[in-house]
Design a protein around this motif. Structure first.
Motif, PDB file in Angstrom:
ATOM      1  N   LEU A 146      14.513  18.048   6.731  1.00 49.17           N
ATOM      2  CA  LEU A 146      14.013  17.010   5.833  1.00 49.17           C
ATOM      3  C   LEU A 146      13.183  17.657   4.733  1.00 49.17           C
ATOM      4  CD1 LEU A 146      12.948  14.458   8.585  1.00 49.17           C
ATOM      5  CD2 LEU A 146      15.006  14.356   7.181  1.00 49.17           C
ATOM      6  N   ASP A 147      13.239  17.082   3.548  1.00 52.66           N
ATOM      7  CA  ASP A 147      12.522  17.643   2.406  1.00 52.66           C
ATOM      8  C   ASP A 147      11.017  17.480   2.569  1.00 52.66           C
ATOM      9  OD1 ASP A 147      14.880  18.354   1.179  1.00 52.66           O
ATOM     10  OD2 ASP A 147      15.030  16.506   0.011  1.00 52.66           O
ATOM     11  N   GLU A 148      10.287  18.468   2.057  1.00 51.35           N
ATOM     12  CA  GLU A 148       8.823  18.396   1.994  1.00 51.35           C
ATOM     13  C   GLU A 148       8.403  17.825   0.640  1.00 51.35           C
ATOM     14  OE1 GLU A 148       6.658  18.871   4.247  1.00 51.35           O
ATOM     15  OE2 GLU A 148       7.534  20.176   5.765  1.00 51.35           O
ATOM     16  N   PRO A 149       7.309  17.073   0.590  1.00 54.87           N
ATOM     17  CA  PRO A 149       6.555  16.596   1.740  1.00 54.87           C
ATOM     18  C   PRO A 149       7.298  15.494   2.473  1.00 54.87           C
ATOM     19  CG  PRO A 149       5.673  15.632  -0.277  1.00 54.87           C
ATOM     20  CD  PRO A 149       6.738  16.606  -0.697  1.00 54.87           C
ATOM     21  N   PHE A 150       7.031  15.359   3.763  1.00 54.61           N
ATOM     22  CA  PHE A 150       7.651  14.308   4.574  1.00 54.61           C
ATOM     23  C   PHE A 150       6.557  13.628   5.385  1.00 54.61           C
ATOM     24  CE2 PHE A 150       9.521  12.898   8.633  1.00 54.61           C
ATOM     25  CZ  PHE A 150      10.387  11.931   8.138  1.00 54.61           C
ATOM     26  N   ILE A 151       6.274  12.375   5.052  1.00 53.15           N
ATOM     27  CA  ILE A 151       5.213  11.627   5.711  1.00 53.15           C
ATOM     28  C   ILE A 151       5.751  10.254   6.105  1.00 53.15           C
ATOM     29  CG2 ILE A 151       2.882  10.666   5.513  1.00 53.15           C
ATOM     30  CD1 ILE A 151       2.874  13.666   5.391  1.00 53.15           C
ATOM     31  N   VAL A 152       5.419   9.828   7.319  1.00 57.53           N
ATOM     32  CA  VAL A 152       5.811   8.507   7.803  1.00 57.53           C
ATOM     33  C   VAL A 152       4.570   7.633   7.932  1.00 57.53           C
ATOM     34  CG1 VAL A 152       6.770   7.196   9.741  1.00 57.53           C
ATOM     35  CG2 VAL A 152       7.843   9.338   9.029  1.00 57.53           C
ATOM     36  N   ASN A 209      10.802  11.381   1.013  1.00 58.82           N
ATOM     37  CA  ASN A 209       9.482  12.009   1.160  1.00 58.82           C
ATOM     38  C   ASN A 209       8.475  11.112   1.864  1.00 58.82           C
ATOM     39  OD1 ASN A 209      10.204  13.021  -2.092  1.00 58.82           O
ATOM     40  ND2 ASN A 209      10.065  14.499  -0.429  1.00 58.82           N
ATOM     41  N   LEU A 210       8.531   9.834   1.535  1.00 59.05           N
ATOM     42  CA  LEU A 210       7.559   8.881   2.072  1.00 59.05           C
ATOM     43  C   LEU A 210       8.338   7.747   2.729  1.00 59.05           C
ATOM     44  CD1 LEU A 210       4.442   8.641   2.072  1.00 59.05           C
ATOM     45  CD2 LEU A 210       4.649   7.105   0.118  1.00 59.05           C
ATOM     46  N   ILE A 211       8.154   7.592   4.028  1.00 57.46           N
ATOM     47  CA  ILE A 211       8.890   6.596   4.805  1.00 57.46           C
ATOM     48  C   ILE A 211       7.943   5.497   5.254  1.00 57.46           C
ATOM     49  CG2 ILE A 211      10.322   6.189   6.842  1.00 57.46           C
ATOM     50  CD1 ILE A 211      11.632   8.062   4.867  1.00 57.46           C
ATOM     51  N   LEU A 212       8.340   4.257   5.025  1.00 55.38           N
ATOM     52  CA  LEU A 212       7.632   3.122   5.610  1.00 55.38           C
ATOM     53  C   LEU A 212       8.481   2.604   6.769  1.00 55.38           C
ATOM     54  CD1 LEU A 212       5.479   0.944   5.795  1.00 55.38           C
ATOM     55  CD2 LEU A 212       6.760  -0.370   4.091  1.00 55.38           C
ATOM     56  N   LEU A 239       0.823  -1.205   0.000  1.00 54.07           N
ATOM     57  CA  LEU A 239       0.000   0.000   0.000  1.00 54.07           C
ATOM     58  C   LEU A 239       0.860   1.260   0.000  1.00 54.07           C
ATOM     59  CD1 LEU A 239      -2.899  -0.802   2.510  1.00 54.07           C
ATOM     60  CD2 LEU A 239      -3.203   0.220   0.271  1.00 54.07           C
ATOM     61  N   VAL A 240       1.835   1.300   0.895  1.00 49.31           N
ATOM     62  CA  VAL A 240       2.654   2.501   1.039  1.00 49.31           C
ATOM     63  C   VAL A 240       3.556   2.695  -0.172  1.00 49.31           C
ATOM     64  CG1 VAL A 240       4.337   3.699   2.483  1.00 49.31           C
ATOM     65  CG2 VAL A 240       2.583   2.273   3.550  1.00 49.31           C
ATOM     66  N   SER A 241       4.194   1.623  -0.631  1.00 49.32           N
ATOM     67  CA  SER A 241       5.097   1.752  -1.782  1.00 49.32           C
ATOM     68  C   SER A 241       4.333   2.137  -3.046  1.00 49.32           C
ATOM     69  CB  SER A 241       5.870   0.446  -2.001  1.00 49.32           C
ATOM     70  OG  SER A 241       5.000  -0.627  -2.301  1.00 49.32           O
ATOM     71  N   THR A 242       3.120   1.611  -3.214  1.00 47.03           N
ATOM     72  CA  THR A 242       2.289   1.973  -4.362  1.00 47.03           C
ATOM     73  C   THR A 242       1.911   3.442  -4.323  1.00 47.03           C
ATOM     74  OG1 THR A 242       1.383  -0.268  -4.527  1.00 47.03           O
ATOM     75  CG2 THR A 242       0.120   1.495  -5.571  1.00 47.03           C
TER      76      THR A 242
END
Length: 327
Positions: free
Chosen positions: A150-156, A114-117, A62-65
């Motif tokens: 940290l670069d925007e966007p940054f979501i965990v 930007n997107l961390i799992l 889900l997150v990687s997609t």
């Protein structure tokens, strides 16, 4: 902050982007429409999300997609008992190359994306959890006395397994409060699972295409702030949150009997932000009470703490939140 709907041209572009995100997600993910919607709400609100579910429910996929579709730099961090804070944020390495002399060079860790799992976040000790949570809260890290943004966007998006407790370090309630959403992922229906089998056990599988980039995601996040929040919706949010606090004027006998700690002011803020984002995703020009009710569970699930009476009598936090939402 603007309280007016974006211009019609921008609004149409936003809705086209939202529709295409849903289409691309459905090419890879079977079902889970509610979970995908909640993840998108969290993203639009610049909020971090905790995903809870048993193994094999496609949390990582889900997150990687989502990262692929949104054109964001994606990093997966597998949390283990021996993971150190420097494994997340990076460290300075002594360089001894010819000619340049010796010196320390910063090698960034996987948090610089930007997107961390954060996979199985409850498997690592509190010291390492704190390194991640500091980055989530401050959107910066400090290594060797130097602060790096940290670069925007940054979501965990962090995952945890609810069925294994040996060798885990559950997140304290104060740290859980830093997560915008706590999303529960359930088993697929038999029809959905049949479709999963057909899609994933042959020679080829579908993949999602990128449709946005970091700037496009930031534009969607900014547009969320322009969705109006009427006074009656603000009052409903405040009433709901205040009813969750035991031994106050707004609390019912049910809350006094079964709740240890109620939701704080951050819950009110999150409900307001999430209602705007959900209205945007649904193509509605104004947030309503319906949106508040639809986001209440993932926002309050980890902020309302049942007491021993609730545990002994089988009253879950979901039961408590349902009671709060009753008119």
């Amino acid at each position: 902050m603007s309280e007016s709907k974006p211009p019609s041209e921008q609004w149409e572009s936003i809705q086209n982007s939202v529709a295409e995100i849903r289409t691309q997600t459905a090419k890879v993910i079977v079902g889970q429409e509610k979970v995908v919607e909640e993840m998108l709400v969290s993203l639009l609100c610049k909020g971090h999300c905790l995903l809870t579910g048993v193994p094999g429910l496609a949390k990582t996929l889900l997150v990687s997609t989502l990262g692929t579709i949104l054109g964001l730099k994606f990093q997966r961090i597998q949390f283990t008992p021996d993971l150190m804070p420097t494994d997340i944020v990076g460290s300075e390495i002594l360089q001894t190359g010819d000619g340049a002399g010796r010196g320390f060079e910063f090698v960034p860790g996987p948090i610089f994306a930007n997107l961390i799992l954060a996979d199985e976040v409850n498997r690592t000790p509190p010291k390492t959890q704190a390194a991640l949570l500091e980055a989530m809260q401050e959107k910066q890290v400090t290594v060797a006395g130097q602060t790096r943004n940290l670069d925007e966007p940054f979501i965990v998006f962090a995952t945890q397994n609810p069925i294994e407790h040996e060798g885990t370090y559950p997140l304290p309630e104060a740290q859980l409060d830093r997560f915008f959403f706590n999303v529960m992922i359930d088993y697929p229906t038999i029809e959905e699972e049949e479709e999963v089998i057909r899609r994933t056990t042959g020679r080829s599988t579908d993949s999602a295409d990128p449709i946005l980039d970091a700037a496009g995601v930031i534009a969607l996040q900014d547009a969320t702030l322009d969705v109006p929040l009427p006074d009656n919706v603000v009052k409903y949010i405040l009433q709901t949150v205040h009813k969750s606090r035991p031994n106050t004027a707004a609390a019912s006998d049910f809350v006094n009997n079964y709740v240890d700690y109620g939701a704080g002011p951050r819950a009110s803020q999150c409900l307001a932000r999430a209602a705007r984002a959900l209205a945007l995703l649904r193509g509605r020009s104004t947030a309503s009470v319906e949106e508040v009710r639809d986001v209440a569970l993932p926002i309050l699930r980890h902020r309302v703490i049942p007491n021993y009476n609730a545990t002994g009598e089988g009253v879950s936090v979901e039961n408590v939140i349902s009671e709060l939402l009753k008119d």
